[in-house]
Design a protein around this motif. Structure first.
Motif: not given
Ligand code: PLP
Length: 382
Positions: A96-98, A166, A125, A239, A122, A198, A230-231, A200-201, A170
């Motif tokens: 996962g990115a988180k 980001n 962070y 994950r 977000w 980041d 994920s997105k 991710i989107y 988000n």
């Molecule tokens: N980064 C941002 C800005 C997000 O909004 C999210 C999930 O909501 C993530 C990372 C998490 O990504 P992952 O599901 O790959 O851990």
């Protein structure tokens, strides 16, 4: 027993509290239009299901290389269209990115190091920086949620180690302009800071998007990109995330990663490595069109009484709370108690005059939401 004192810095988030309220309502049989969800509502695509089955049939169930399956790292470079500047030694596949952001912070921060975080942020962070012993420093945004460079300059000092950006954002849905990206890059070079982007989107974009990795000129050693599936292809539960960075960052990241996760899930990695670049693009483009249609539905149907911030990317949109409420939490509580609509209070992102709508949900729910909001005077912005 004494727990880790850093946990005192972790606050209960407003969105979590709201989710608890949603659960109570639903348990009591009330129908809630839940627009708080931060994950795609779309089903797992057939191609991905097939590749997962293929990976199972191959008995791909053992530890992989700690940096990730080579073929997947090659695919990741192709997805990002950056293969001439980076090679597979610059990529780490993560659970996962988180996890990637947290492990990265663990590997770069010393106690008291400051990390710049931009509003609207977000919420994770802040907690991640705190858990790694760092100090989150919040930078204000302009009225349109773009970066306030005057405030940024005031917040950088000798203790600043990194900034987290980001893009697309988000919750605002903003995409950074190339000019702002160039400015941020220069600030990070001049002040010797890591630029953690980041992204991710990055595939859910309705106007032009560029990754920091694709900036013109030679590769910058301080740029670190985070992303995942994920997105982009609605695979939150698989994950799989990744980090692309300079070799020094990669080698320090691996020192932490090898003792915590060992590697990302083998079946998921194998399955994704079997998906062609073209298939991947077809899936994320299909999903993007769905989100775009929903975004346009809200933008076109919501009437002028409600002030919204139109997103250029992501599946989120901000709605102004108007003049009748003192806080985003008060407004959210009002909506859920009176109309069964759940939205995340902007307080969670450092913007208390707004609430976040997620359109990672059915058109039917969005239509019901619009109908209610359009009939409601309280959203009037003078
Ligand atoms: N980064 C941002 C800005 C997000 O909004 C999210 C999930 O909501 C993530 C990372 C998490 O990504 P992952 O599901 O790959 O851990």
């Amino acid at each position: 027993m004494h727990h880790n004192k850093l946990l005192h810095r972790i606050k209960d988030s407003a969105s979590m509290k709201l989710n608890d309220t949603v659960k109570i309502f639903e348990k009591n049989g009330k129908n809630i239009i839940n627009l708080t969800i931060g994950q795609p509502d779309l089903d797992l695509e057939l191609e991905i299901k097939e590749k997962l089955i293929q990976a199972v049939k191959m008995s791909y169930s053992h530890y992989t290389n700690k940096q990730g399956v080579v073929k997947l790292r090659e695919k990741i470079l192709e997805w990002n269209e950056i293969d001439n500047k980076y090679d597979i030694s610059n990529v780490i596949v993560t659970p996962g990115a988180k996890y990637a952001i947290y492990t990265l912070l663990k590997s770069i921060l010393n106690h008291g190091d400051e990390v710049i975080i931009f509003k609207p942020y977000w919420v994770s962070y802040i907690d991640m920086v705190n858990l790694c012993g760092g100090k989150p420093i919040i930078v204000e945004c302009n009225d349109d949620f773009t970066i306030n460079f005057d405030d940024l300059k005031k917040k950088i000092n000798s203790r600043t180690k990194a900034m987290i950006i980001n893009n697309p954002n988000n919750p605002s849905g903003n995409i950074l302009s190339i000019e702002d990206m160039v400015k941020l890059n220069k600030i990070c070079i001049d002040s010797n800071l890591y630029l953690i982007s980041d992204e991710i989107y990055s595939t859910i974009v309705f106007s032009k998007f560029k990754s920091f990795l694709q900036l013109e000129g030679k590769r910058s050693s301080h740029i670190i990109a985070i992303n995942g599936v994920s997105k982009s292809i609605a695979c939150t539960g698989l994950r799989i995330g990744y980090i692309i960075a300079d070799k020094d960052v990669v080698s320090n990241f691996l020192k932490v990663h090898q003792h915590i996760a060992t590697c990302a899930g083998s079946l998921e990695q194998k399955a994704l490595s079997l998906i062609s670049k073209e298939q991947y693009a077809i899936i994320h483009n299909k999903h993007k069109q769905i989100y775009k249609k929903r975004r346009n539905l809200i933008v076109n149907r919501i009437n002028g009484k409600s002030k919204i911030h139109i997103p250029e990317g992501t599946f989120y949109m901000l709605l102004n709370i108007g003049d009748e409420f003192n806080s985003s939490l008060e407004f959210s509580n009002y909506l859920i108690n009176n109309y069964g609509i759940a939205l995340v209070p902007g307080e969670a992102y450092g913007i208390d005059n707004w609430v976040r709508i997620s359109f990672a949900t059915s058109e039917e729910k969005l239509r019901n939401f619009i109908e209610i909001i359009n009939g409601e005077n309280l959203l009037c912005v003078k």
